[in-house]
Design an enzyme around this catalytic site. Structure first.
Site, mmCIF file in Angstrom:
data_model
loop_
_atom_site.group_PDB
_atom_site.id
_atom_site.type_symbol
_atom_site.label_atom_id
_atom_site.label_comp_id
_atom_site.label_asym_id
_atom_site.label_seq_id
_atom_site.Cartn_x
_atom_site.Cartn_y
_atom_site.Cartn_z
ATOM 1 N N THR A 188 0.836 -1.204 0.000
ATOM 2 C CA THR A 188 0.000 0.000 0.000
ATOM 3 C C THR A 188 0.871 1.255 0.000
ATOM 4 O O THR A 188 0.630 2.192 -0.760
ATOM 5 C CB THR A 188 -0.931 -0.005 1.231
ATOM 6 O OG1 THR A 188 -1.794 -1.132 1.133
ATOM 7 C CG2 THR A 188 -1.754 1.269 1.297
ATOM 8 N N CYS B 195 -20.440 -12.017 0.987
ATOM 9 C CA CYS B 195 -20.446 -12.306 2.416
ATOM 10 C C CYS B 195 -19.056 -12.385 3.020
ATOM 11 O O CYS B 195 -18.905 -12.316 4.221
ATOM 12 C CB CYS B 195 -21.173 -13.609 2.684
ATOM 13 S SG CYS B 195 -22.929 -13.359 2.656
#
Ligand code: FES
Lengths: 400, 295
Positions: free
Chosen positions: A73, A323
């Site tokens: 990141t 989910c």
């Protein structure tokens, strides 16, 4: 629970025991600060240099082209920001719809700051069409940023061709190679890439360390401002142990590049076996794909339920279903590919590593048919309704 | 990974009552199913009921579920809860009952319990021939277009579960979980419901306080006023089910109401509604009130 069968290596990997061994002295004995003016710290500085040589070797780059970071990141954020400051007059950016969140969300924010962003689409295999890049790019384009290979499907992008197009227009070319380093050979000497991100924990180094490749001559501006570490390009006391680990992991990765063929064989064995289960489909580009990844859609059942079932046998994989994401939306990658919902919610990614054994693959193949069968018996949907379902889903999606 | 209770995992790995119910074509026994959700949304439940017509009782319940661990467990729990009870009693089951049976659900997974409750209602309404609100046709009340959730459905979960944030609403009925452009509207709706609730409470409290101060029982006019405010609160939930309620008269402690639409069309559901309204009125106004349905 039986022994863990870890097939989620695109999420993170086991730290190689040799890496652990290399790190340990730097957590115990050699705790000096490499910036210090005493030889106790100085010997740590030497070890860092060694790690830089090792990482540079994996990328066929020069040592001075490597900046150590804390993770993928940070690498991606640094690279993208650096590209903007390198050409401040250019206000157009190009990326793809299937990037990692740390790239996509940054671009979303840059849009709010006045940049125009083109998100290149992918086809049903998750592959790019370079014509689209050619049509989008202009002399105002500051940056083309794309992943080398997709983490979910393993689809490998034609980065060198894309880079050639970027060069033509004078745009910076950044590549997120987090999934590729250690899996495919990389040679920065003959590459069109200006900036490239890698992450330690995807190649058997610990979490919390990564590297950014910056082509020599690139007008680089740091993201983190402070001390002179990393020659002023990334301030902050070095994560010494992590960097030593990344160096060792890079060295090992290069040694093991030859084993990738074995990994691929195992992946193919797994894939073939899974496709023998009815109503399954590969999500991804079979021709251009990471050797360790397979993403399979099991129709009419839901991914999280499959994962929990696998968990009972100690098998770790991941899913693009809604989910599992914590949000209510299924994977943006699979959606960008335009996959039908029947496949999308039941998609499972298995990602292998050099530690994966044939016995482990066979164990998955042994239990998977039963899992799928059990969940399908619970499901109100099945193949007899395929057409009806398709119509219904289209109507539903169309209504939105 | 989600933190599931033992019970959730148990019912997921060893679900009870899975499958469909064959119609035995037997006199006095009806078989019906209700369905909610879709593959697009990531979960769907088809609930099958076998009903003893005369006794209005659920003889057997089975489920078919496409969905995650907690969706499957919630479905199985639901069938266990409703087997052997009357349809009226079944209509009183809320999503919280399902969640409680499971020893709780992670909040993000509460929508699985709501799906159970909605499928149960869908099945019973279908059996009773009641038209369920068509969310798609009813644009005005549609708040979340990503997941097709109407204002009434949100009202219902907010009131029944005492929800206070948009995130909670998203966890319960998914609204807001897609493009999230409906977030502001959900927030407004929560605020409005909160306000209505406070208003009713303060009005009721004021009236009762005055009556007590003057040391006399509530007058009929006061009762009418109070009953009206409480009924206003109940109405949205009835509307969500395609029904409505209207105050007809108050005589002493007897409150006469007219049940309309879906509620009025079948005699058995009136009993449920009568009870639900009565409980609320007793709690909020006077413990001695009796509700009577007139037609
Ligand atoms: S409209 Fe509600 S999430 Fe998009």
């Amino acid at each position: 629970m039986s022994a863990v069968i870890y097939l989620d290596n695109n999420a993170t990997t086991q730290v190689d025991p040799e890496v652990v061994e290399a790190i340990l002295p730097y957590l115990t004995q050699y705790y000096g600060n490499p910036s210090s003016m005493h030889s106790f710290g100085g010997q740590v500085g030497k070890a860092l240099k060694q790690a830089r040589v090792q990482v540079a070797a994996l990328l066929s780059a020069e040592e001075s082209e490597i900046i150590f970071t804390s993770c993928g990141t940070e690498g991606n954020n640094t690279a993208i920001r650096a590209a903007l400051t390198a050409q401040p007059d250019r206000k157009h950016l190009i990326t793809t719809q299937v990037e990692h969140a740390c790239v996509l969300n940054l671009f979303k924010q840059l849009e709010k700051q006045g940049y125009t962003v083109t998100y290149l689409s992918v086809d049903h295999k998750g592959q790019l069409d370079l014509m689209e890049l050619e049509a989008a790019i202009t002399g105002n384009t500051a940056l083309v940023s794309m992943m080398y290979a997709n983490n979910e499907t393993g689809t490998v992008f034609p980065v060198e061709q894309a880079g050639a197009i970027a060069k033509e227009y004078g745009a910076t070319f950044h590549v997120d190679a987090v999934q590729v380093a250690g899996k495919l050979p990389l040679n920065m000497k003959i590459s069109t890439i200006d900036l490239m991100t890698i992450s330690g924990h995807k190649l058997h180094a610990p979490k919390g360390v990564g590297a950014l490749y910056v082509r020599r001559g690139f007008r680089f501006r740091p993201l983190l401002i402070g001390g002179h570490q990393e020659r002023g390009r990334r301030a902050g006391t070095e994560n010494v142990a992590g960097i030593i680990g990344l160096g060792k992991a890079a060295e090992l990765a290069q040694l093991h590049l030859a084993d990738v063929a074995t990994e691929k064989k195992l992946r193919d064995r797994l894939e073939k076996g899974l496709l023998a289960i009815p109503n399954t489909e590969i999500n991804g580009d079979r021709k251009n794909r990471l050797p360790n990844t397979t993403n399979i859609g099991f129709k009419y059942i839901e991914g999280e339920a499959i994962l929990l079932s696998l968990d009972q046998y100690g098998i770790c994989a991941s899913s693009g279903s809604a989910c599992t994401s914590g949000s209510l939306e299924p994977s943006h990658v699979l959606r960008a590919m335009g996959l039908p919902y029947t496949t999308l919610h039941g998609s499972i990614r298995f990602s292998l590593s050099r530690y994966t054994t044939e016995a482990e693959v066979d164990r998955v193949l042994e239990v998977m048919p039963g899992i799928v069968e059990r969940l399908r018996a619970l499901s109100p949907f099945n193949n007899d309704q395929a057409e009806w379902l398709q119509d219904r889903e289209e109507a539903l999606v169309g209504a939105v | 990974m989600w933190d599931y209770s033992e019970k959730v995992l148990d019912l997921f790995y060893n679900p009870k009552n899975q499958g469909a119910i064959e119609d035995p074509n037997q006199d006095g026994v009806a078989v019906v199913f209700g369905e909610v959700g879709s593959i697009a949304c990531g979960d769907a439940l088809r609930l099958h009921l076998k009903i003893e017509v005369e006794a209005d009782k659920i003889l057997d319940a089975r489920f078919q579920t496409f969905g995650c661990t907690s969706a499957i467990a919630s479905s199985s729990a639901l069938t266990e809860i409703i087997k052997g009870i009357t349809l009226d009693a079944a209509l009183n089951i809320s999503n919280r009952d399902i969640a409680n049976y499971l020893g709780g659900l992670p909040e993000e997974k509460m929508h699985c319990s709501v799906m159970g409750q909605e499928a149960l209602e869908a099945a019973i309404f279908k059996y009773r021939g009641i038209e369920v609100e068509q969310h798609e046709d009813d644009d005005g009340a549609l708040i979340c277009s990503c997941f097709g959730v109407s204002e009434n459905r949100i009202r219902r979960v907010v009131i029944e579960n005492n929800l206070t944030t948009v995130e909670q609403v998203t966890s319960y009925v998914k609204a807001g979980g897609g493009c999230s452009s409906c977030g502001a509207e959900i927030e407004d709706l929560i605020a409005a419901i909160q306000q209505e609730k406070e208003l009713t409470a303060s009005r009721v409290a004021a009236e009762i306080a005055t009556a007590q101060a003057q040391n006399r029982p509530l007058t009929t006019v006061q009762k009418i006023n109070l009953v009206q405010t409480v009924l206003q609160e109940v109405r949205p939930m009835l509307l969500a089910d395609g029904g409505d309620v209207e105050l007809y008269d108050v005589e002493g402690d007897t409150v006469k109401v007219v049940l309309k639409g879906a509620c009025g069309s079948c005699s058995s559901s009136t009993a449920t509604l009568k009870n639900a309204i009565e409980v609320r009125l007793r709690e909020r106004v006077l413990p001695t009130l009796i509700v009577e349905a007139v037609s």
